[in-house]
Design an enzyme around this catalytic site. Sequence first.
Site, PDB file in Angstrom:
ATOM      1  N   THR A  51     -25.424   6.744  -9.342  1.00 28.30           N
ATOM      2  CA  THR A  51     -26.882   6.931  -9.267  1.00 28.30           C
ATOM      3  C   THR A  51     -27.352   8.135 -10.073  1.00 28.30           C
ATOM      4  O   THR A  51     -28.409   8.104 -10.698  1.00 28.30           O
ATOM      5  CB  THR A  51     -27.276   7.137  -7.776  1.00 28.30           C
ATOM      6  N   THR A  82     -21.434   8.704  -5.707  1.00 22.02           N
ATOM      7  CA  THR A  82     -21.076   9.502  -4.525  1.00 22.02           C
ATOM      8  C   THR A  82     -20.007   8.833  -3.651  1.00 22.02           C
ATOM      9  O   THR A  82     -19.275   9.522  -2.943  1.00 22.02           O
ATOM     10  CB  THR A  82     -22.326   9.749  -3.652  1.00 22.02           C
ATOM     11  N   ASP A  83     -19.917   7.501  -3.705  1.00 18.87           N
ATOM     12  CA  ASP A  83     -19.029   6.802  -2.764  1.00 18.87           C
ATOM     13  C   ASP A  83     -17.591   7.320  -2.801  1.00 18.87           C
ATOM     14  O   ASP A  83     -16.981   7.522  -1.756  1.00 18.87           O
ATOM     15  CB  ASP A  83     -18.998   5.300  -3.067  1.00 18.87           C
ATOM     16  N   LYS A 109     -17.801  12.514   1.943  1.00 22.19           N
ATOM     17  CA  LYS A 109     -19.129  11.920   2.146  1.00 22.19           C
ATOM     18  C   LYS A 109     -19.213  11.496   3.603  1.00 22.19           C
ATOM     19  O   LYS A 109     -18.465  10.624   4.039  1.00 22.19           O
ATOM     20  CB  LYS A 109     -19.313  10.722   1.206  1.00 22.19           C
TER      21      LYS A 109
HETATM   22  N1  ASP Z   1     -22.284   3.146  -4.958  1.00 19.78           N
HETATM   23  C1  ASP Z   1     -22.731   4.227  -5.785  1.00 19.78           C
HETATM   24  C2  ASP Z   1     -21.512   4.932  -6.352  1.00 19.78           C
HETATM   25  O1  ASP Z   1     -20.780   5.534  -5.649  1.00 19.78           O
HETATM   26  C3  ASP Z   1     -23.576   5.182  -5.063  1.00 19.78           C
HETATM   27  C4  ASP Z   1     -23.924   6.403  -5.873  1.00 19.78           C
HETATM   28  O2  ASP Z   1     -23.962   6.391  -7.064  1.00 19.78           O
HETATM   29  O3  ASP Z   1     -24.145   7.447  -5.280  1.00 19.78           O
HETATM   30  O4  ASP Z   1     -21.310   4.899  -7.512  1.00 19.78           O
END
Ligand code: ASP
Length: 414
Positions: A87, A162-163, A240
């Site tokens: 993101t 973030t995942d 996380k």
């Molecule tokens: N699913 C996405 C990822 O981890 C969520 C994000 O970008 O924060 O790439």
Amino acid sequence: MDNIEEGDYVEVITDKGTFKGVLLPKPKFSKDEIVIIKLENGYNVGLIPKEVRLIKKKDKKIKAEKAVKLEYSPDIPTISIIGTGGTIASYIDYSTGAVHPALTAEDFLFTMPEISDEANIQSEILFNTLSENMKPEMWIKLARAVKKAAEKSDGIVIPHGTDTMSYTASALSFMFEKLSVPVVLVGSQRSSDRPSSDAYINLHSSVRVAKTDIGEVVVVMHAGSSDDKCYIHRGTRVRKMHTSRRDAFHSVNSKPLGEIALDGNIKFFKEYKKTDESTELRDKMDERVALLYYYPGMPIEIFEGVLEKMHGAIIMGTGLGHVSSEFVNSVKGMVKDGKIIGMTSQCIYGSVNMNVYSTGRELKYAGVIELGDMLPEVAYVKLMWLLGNYNFEEAKNMLKKNIRGEMEDRRFLL
Ligand code: ASP
């Protein structure tokens, strides 16, 4: 709009209200005319010309135009941005509402031109993926890109989904025995088009942290429910802990290394390793390691089936570090066969202690290694890295020792 230029501080009167901020250039991918204003709170707003009644130029000027031209200044540090996706690496085309990946340094700076006053930005897009698609081979590619970038910059920022950011942070933490520059991973929970986005403060803070003398891999993310600071987390301690909150990242069983306020002021809560003269990388990973979540009723065939072809496994056991006592014999056989089995807890907070209950003691006698307060994912990455780079005995010994701040349980630090 005659003598108004990109970078000017303007007041825009629209049917929706009045907006004050810096006029940003129209992104290259945007087909339609669009007026994008960077508001003082750091958020951007996109306005279609037919909504705009009047644009007035105000006195104050901000150098957005210069930022997007990326002039090199010898007086400020050079920061390399290595994009991996997620993101944080996407931003909005206000004319269509579509989200685009940031592909160049200009794209990154488009929404936050003031960063270019603080650092010369070099950028490289290594991957453009959601982090659920990351794999150990990608950690290795990333580590090699970091090593290269370290030779030509003063700090490195890695925008990442973030995942699985904490897995990547752990992998880089173990792979770099020495770092000549800070390595900062950063993500955002909400994309930059959303009014509550954390992308701006996280990225800006990460660039500032990349200018320090931290010789470790860290994660910089939003610290609380207000927009006033980010935490600097050690790469082997962070997790996380919430699906959607902006302050989803916590240092577990440990304080964060420090915090960085909006004005750039950094306060440290813990000692950190300072940057070294050189960067040293051990980048092998043995992928034949499993991370196994034990649950009541898990059939022993599942346990044995998963471990059959593996060189080792990290178990997320119950409570202080248990699996069903019916597994003890099976575990004994696997350890005899030369597999390394480590125990962590699905409680996440706290330490395993396999001396308290009989199951724990039996598993320990069977050869399971207790891993104190190490996070399960960190232990998993660590065991892959150890088996990739060291012989069996060394790997076994190093797994239970603290080597990168991943274990703070006193029982194991003696
Ligand atoms: N699913 C996405 C990822 O981890 C969520 C994000 O970008 O924060 O790439």
